[in-house]
Enzyme design. Sequence first.
Site, mmCIF file in Angstrom:
data_model
loop_
_atom_site.group_PDB
_atom_site.id
_atom_site.type_symbol
_atom_site.label_atom_id
_atom_site.label_comp_id
_atom_site.label_asym_id
_atom_site.label_seq_id
_atom_site.Cartn_x
_atom_site.Cartn_y
_atom_site.Cartn_z
ATOM 1 N N SER A 188 -58.229 -19.929 -42.275
ATOM 2 C CA SER A 188 -57.140 -20.431 -43.204
ATOM 3 C C SER A 188 -55.911 -20.356 -42.551
ATOM 4 C CB SER A 188 -57.196 -19.659 -44.591
ATOM 5 O OG SER A 188 -56.148 -20.021 -45.270
ATOM 6 N N TYR A 215 -57.509 -11.405 -48.866
ATOM 7 C CA TYR A 215 -58.100 -12.628 -48.506
ATOM 8 C C TYR A 215 -57.093 -13.081 -47.103
ATOM 9 C CZ TYR A 215 -58.996 -17.607 -47.993
ATOM 10 O OH TYR A 215 -59.122 -19.076 -47.680
#
Length: 267
Positions: free
Chosen positions: A143, A156
Amino acid sequence: MSSTNSKGVAVITGASGGIGAVYADRFAKRGYDLLLIARDGKRLGTVADKISQQHGVHVELLVADLTDKSALLNLEARLKADKNVSVLVNNAGFGGTKSLVDSSVDDLENMIFLNVTALTRLTSAVLPNLIAKKAGAVINIASVVAVNPDALNGTYSGTKAYVLNFTQSLFKTLKDTGVQVQVVLPGATRTDFWDRAGLPVHNLPEKNVMSAEDCVDAALAAFDAKELVTIPALPDVEVWNRYEQARLALYPFLSSKDAAARYGIKS
């Protein structure tokens, strides 16, 4: 799983929707048989039926929760024994938008296990056979928060920074083996990821949200060009190259027998 074609099998985790389902369609279109893995068997079956009808490849399903260690170990053993696997797409993962103090630590532990441990173990499982064949590929979905820890949840973004670092190191390990690796850093993408993370996608600016189809097609174009780090939304690759050059410029200064003079410490 036996393969019905010379290209072999593409294994895709998190394949019941979004980016994973698009990867499944695109690799089937390229002539690969598929092993698709996800928790939601009903949605996974819908994806598989559509792909089988459209592309005529063999599609096998495995309904499994990869945050369950026994399920993960079973899949790992299977992949180690399967010489037909040609491609692994580590797409399964989930995120979070709440701060550490507002999050369930058990949820964060599951996130780390899925995003980091499962990805590592599955990659390790397929590599010996790929190296022996001197062919194949591992595609890891990270990501853009891997390089932006201020966004979303720090746990995350930390897991996705791991995926980036892991893949960059793996690239060096696999040099001259014939095995390709790629790490993809999507930005905001129109999938159910955002609902699970607690921030439905309609809350994000429309101009910042890419379709899963465009994200995967851009990533596969980069894959064909042998790109290691792919950011589908990045207009100018030189921006990334400068980032990497700045990171590498730190190397000569990161380790020394002396503390830096700016701290005023005398040995």
